[in-house]
Structure formats: structure tokens, C-alpha cells
Design an enzyme around this catalytic site. Sequence first.
Site, PDB file in Angstrom:
ATOM      1  N   SER A 160     -24.360  17.841   3.159  1.00 39.42           N
ATOM      2  CA  SER A 160     -23.997  18.088   1.739  1.00 39.42           C
ATOM      3  C   SER A 160     -23.410  16.715   1.257  1.00 39.42           C
ATOM      4  O   SER A 160     -23.837  16.841  -0.207  1.00 39.42           O
ATOM      5  CB  SER A 160     -22.917  19.043   1.563  1.00 39.42           C
ATOM      6  OG  SER A 160     -23.405  20.424   2.242  1.00 39.42           O
TER       7      SER A 160
ATOM      8  N   ARG B 260     -25.148  14.514  -2.349  1.00 42.42           N
ATOM      9  CA  ARG B 260     -24.138  14.239  -3.455  1.00 42.42           C
ATOM     10  C   ARG B 260     -23.976  12.801  -3.788  1.00 42.42           C
ATOM     11  O   ARG B 260     -24.076  12.478  -4.841  1.00 42.42           O
ATOM     12  CB  ARG B 260     -22.975  14.978  -3.303  1.00 42.42           C
ATOM     13  CG  ARG B 260     -23.122  16.638  -3.431  1.00 42.42           C
ATOM     14  CD  ARG B 260     -21.891  17.515  -3.057  1.00 42.42           C
ATOM     15  NE  ARG B 260     -21.990  18.622  -3.170  1.00 42.42           N
ATOM     16  CZ  ARG B 260     -22.759  19.685  -2.533  1.00 42.42           C
ATOM     17  NH1 ARG B 260     -23.640  19.419  -1.646  1.00 42.42           N
ATOM     18  NH2 ARG B 260     -22.665  20.892  -2.764  1.00 42.42           N
TER      19      ARG B 260
ATOM     20  N   ARG C  13     -36.523  31.802  -1.887  1.00 42.20           N
ATOM     21  CA  ARG C  13     -34.990  31.987  -2.076  1.00 42.20           C
ATOM     22  C   ARG C  13     -34.513  31.964  -3.656  1.00 42.20           C
ATOM     23  O   ARG C  13     -35.126  31.661  -4.605  1.00 42.20           O
ATOM     24  CB  ARG C  13     -34.275  30.549  -1.612  1.00 42.20           C
ATOM     25  CG  ARG C  13     -34.598  30.670  -0.077  1.00 42.20           C
ATOM     26  CD  ARG C  13     -34.138  29.400   0.791  1.00 42.20           C
ATOM     27  NE  ARG C  13     -32.519  29.548   0.495  1.00 42.20           N
ATOM     28  CZ  ARG C  13     -31.870  28.628   0.711  1.00 42.20           C
ATOM     29  NH1 ARG C  13     -32.329  27.370   1.364  1.00 42.20           N
ATOM     30  NH2 ARG C  13     -30.507  28.639   0.870  1.00 42.20           N
TER      31      ARG C  13
ATOM     32  N   ASP D 121     -22.538  28.141   7.289  1.00 44.53           N
ATOM     33  CA  ASP D 121     -23.671  27.682   8.016  1.00 44.53           C
ATOM     34  C   ASP D 121     -23.665  27.765   9.439  1.00 44.53           C
ATOM     35  O   ASP D 121     -24.300  27.473  10.322  1.00 44.53           O
ATOM     36  CB  ASP D 121     -23.947  26.279   7.753  1.00 44.53           C
ATOM     37  CG  ASP D 121     -24.546  25.994   6.074  1.00 44.53           C
ATOM     38  OD1 ASP D 121     -24.834  27.147   5.557  1.00 44.53           O
ATOM     39  OD2 ASP D 121     -24.027  25.154   5.566  1.00 44.53           O
TER      40      ASP D 121
ATOM     41  N   LYS E 116     -30.726  32.300   3.114  1.00 47.86           N
ATOM     42  CA  LYS E 116     -30.706  31.004   3.543  1.00 47.86           C
ATOM     43  C   LYS E 116     -32.002  30.865   3.795  1.00 47.86           C
ATOM     44  O   LYS E 116     -33.099  31.521   3.598  1.00 47.86           O
ATOM     45  CB  LYS E 116     -29.649  31.047   4.966  1.00 47.86           C
ATOM     46  CG  LYS E 116     -28.151  31.080   4.359  1.00 47.86           C
ATOM     47  CD  LYS E 116     -27.836  29.950   3.402  1.00 47.86           C
ATOM     48  CE  LYS E 116     -26.384  30.316   3.246  1.00 47.86           C
ATOM     49  NZ  LYS E 116     -26.053  29.303   1.707  1.00 47.86           N
TER      50      LYS E 116
ATOM     51  N   ARG F 271     -31.255  25.857  11.503  1.00 51.77           N
ATOM     52  CA  ARG F 271     -29.865  26.380  12.215  1.00 51.77           C
ATOM     53  C   ARG F 271     -30.185  27.578  13.412  1.00 51.77           C
ATOM     54  O   ARG F 271     -29.514  27.512  14.424  1.00 51.77           O
ATOM     55  CB  ARG F 271     -28.745  26.766  11.392  1.00 51.77           C
ATOM     56  CG  ARG F 271     -28.521  25.564  10.227  1.00 51.77           C
ATOM     57  CD  ARG F 271     -27.151  25.689   9.746  1.00 51.77           C
ATOM     58  NE  ARG F 271     -26.812  24.807   8.709  1.00 51.77           N
ATOM     59  CZ  ARG F 271     -26.618  23.591   8.607  1.00 51.77           C
ATOM     60  NH1 ARG F 271     -26.839  22.902   9.835  1.00 51.77           N
ATOM     61  NH2 ARG F 271     -26.759  22.833   7.692  1.00 51.77           N
TER      62      ARG F 271
END
Length: 441
Positions: free
Chosen positions: A31, A35, A131, A326, A353, A399
Site C-alpha cells: 500500500s 502511494r 471487481r 487482508d 477482493k 493471499r
Amino acid sequence: MATPATSVPPSVVVHPVHSLQGDIEVPPDKSISHRAILIGSLAEGRVVVSNFLRADDCLATLNAMRSLGVPIEDTESGQIVIEGVGLYGLEPPMSTIDCGNSGTTMRLLMGLLAAQKFSSRLTGDQYLRKRPMERVIKPLRQMGAQLRGQDGDRLAPIEIEGAPLKSIVYDSPIASAQVKSAILLAGLYCDGKTTVKEPYKSRDHTERMLHKFGVTVEVTELSASVTGPAQLKPAEITVPGDISSAAFLMAAAAIIPGSELLVRNVGLNRTRSGFIDVLKRMGAELSGADVADDGLNEPSGDVFIRGKERLKAVHIGASDIPRLIDEVPIIAVTALRAEGTTVIEGAGELRVKETDRLSALARNLSALDARIEEKPDGLIIPGPQRLRGGAVDSFGDHRTAMAMAVAGLFADAPVTVTDTDCVATSFPDFFKLLREVSVER
Ligand code: S3P
């Protein structure tokens, strides 16, 4: 433990292990890496990013910003050097921007591109194109954005016609950092204060990073605001290790007795560290995670875990979810080694997800003979349970693949995880690192 299967190349066979031992670092935070590139590109001058995550998702963001005319160099020293172009320096892309599997890339870019003076188009892989995108289109439209999706504006590809935007106060029905960040990035281009309120606090990396770049950011328990038009001064960013990647190894060490694992430099932002709290509530032996968090910088620390014979079941409710969104797949696997029934509720977001993670967990764990009940918004997992070996699928989701690999470490026989290429999304060396820390039975 983990050996590549010969018949199907992208499958991995995970063998039960004696324990996990090691002193490791996990990949940089996904994340924060996204950014750093997105926000760094908007700075007025050079931005140096250390410990950037070179995994598929973040590389999609890096390539997207390059295609918008931002000079970004991946230097030999390992740092990423961005020559920030300022808020108004982006150039029209030559073609459709491919966000790959990355929801963060697509949704944050929607906010940024909606405010430009040019048009653009965003697409993604077969999973991302399923999604939900209306959650971002809707608030951006309230700001005056001109965006169009497919299938009644629900899905990508997204067509964006840049337009002048106005600030809003948005009361988000969901706690989502991607929605919040898209609106805040659009808010940089507006006159006045743009505010996002959410039902529970989602991860706040965007707010912290914008503050670091000199933007006026105001934060309350359940809201975040930026004041525009903003001007971003250059800053240096060092990305800590990703707690969401560390979680797989930390959980494995916590549930396999005899394990001793030190995970160095793990990001411990309190909006992300719900998993550590859950491990503690389950009675895991864990130290080093109690670092101070001033809400402005990204805290990190070295976390030590010692394996235990049995953990205790936990109840996880809607208010817990955003801080461990997550980590639900690995928590579900951990629950199999806990005494009592673990209940996970308020986790309906997992259905949208990279795959429907609740269904993927129920199907995979059932295939290994576990008892698991799938609810519309959660899971019920009695414990402790033994797993038989067998074959499970990633459903294209990194994941899910990694959580099922951890299940293989304590099953009665090897577990084959199929379609494992997806781990490159966030943790390209996952199986290599797992091999390195595994002590054979
Ligand atoms: C992310 C936010 C979360 C998380 C995702 C990364 C981010 O998604 O699940 O892996 O970097 O902003 P939502 O905002 O959809 O909850």
C-alpha cells in the site's frame, strides 16, 4: 517443505514441517509503495523512495505514472528516483493504462485522472475487471468527474474525461482506503476542503504521506480531509516491511510448536496491525510489536514469535475487519489450530477482493477435510482440527495461495497449491523464503 511440482509448472507442493526458524525480512509494504509512486509523482521536484516493493501490483502503478509522463528511474542503488512533475504536470497517456491485478492502482488513479485536463482509459486483468468500481465512480461524480464504466458503471474498463472538480463531504457506506484515497487525491485539485467519512477507520497511508509532502490534512477518528488546491513539496520515503506479507510467516510460526521466528522491520501502523492484536487475543507468544504510533510517520519494528501447541479461538466482528482486511485468509487457517470456535463476521468485503476469499477459503479447507461454515459475511471455524493433504487452488489470488501454503505446513500430508504465479502480486519470493525458514520433519 515447498518443492515445485513437476507436472503442473505453477503448482507448489508444501510438505508438513517440524518448525520454522529464522531471522527474516519480508517484502516492502504494498500500500505504501503504491502511494509513494502516485503521490511522489505529484511533488514539485525529486522524490527518492527507498525499499520500494518490486512486485506486479506496484510495478503496474509505476508503469502507469511513467505512461503519464513522469520520469521514474529504478536506480542501481535500489532506490526509485521520481522527478515529480507537480499537480498539473501529468501528460495524456498514449494508450489505455493497464492496472493488471491491482485494485489500488485502478481506484487511486481514477481519483487522480478525473481531475486532469485530458482523457484516459483504465483496464485490468480478468479478476480486476470483475471487481466493483461504482464505489469510486459515485463519489467522484458528486465532485463533477466525468467517468464511465461498463455494465451500468459497475466495472472496468473505465473511461475518464478530465474535468474541473469541486470539493465534497462524502459519507462512505464502506470502510475502504481505496475509496477514501481516490477522493482525497481528487480533492488535491479542488478549492477548499474535501472530506471523507467512513463507518470504521480504514488504513491511513494516504493521509500520512500527503501530510509528509506538505498537504494540509485533517484527521478525526472516522474522517479524513485535505484542503486544495495543494502544492506538494518533495520528500524522501522509506517503505517498511509489509505486515500483510509478514502475517503468513508470523501465523505459521505461532501455530507450529518449536518455531522461533524474528521478522525485522515490519510496518506497525495501527490502522493495519489488527492481525497482531488477533494473534495476541489467541494467546500467541509474540513480542516487539508494541511500538509508538504518532499517526503521522509510518512506524515499524522487529517482531519475534515463538510457536505454541494450541491457541484460543477468537471472535472477529465488523469493527475489527478494516484493520485486518487482508489477513482474514491467514486468520482462518490459524483458527484451525485454536481451541474453540472462531467466528469471523462483518467480512462481506472479502467477497470482492482479488477473488471471493470467503468462498475460496471454504472450498479449499473443505477439500482438506476441515469443517468450516461459510456465511454471507463471514466464516465459522471450529478448532482444533487436523487437515488431510490434498490439492487446493489459489483462485488466482495471492493471499489465498499463501494462506493455503501455511495450511500445508501442519497438514497430515503434503498440500499442493495450484496456480501459484499470483504470489508475484505482493510477495514474489514467498515460497523461497518459506523453504529457507522451514525445518524438515
Ligand atoms: C488497500 C486497501 C484495501 C486492501 C487492499 C489495499 C490500499 O482495500 O484490501 O489490499 O492500498 O488502499 P479496500 O480499500 O478495498 O478495503
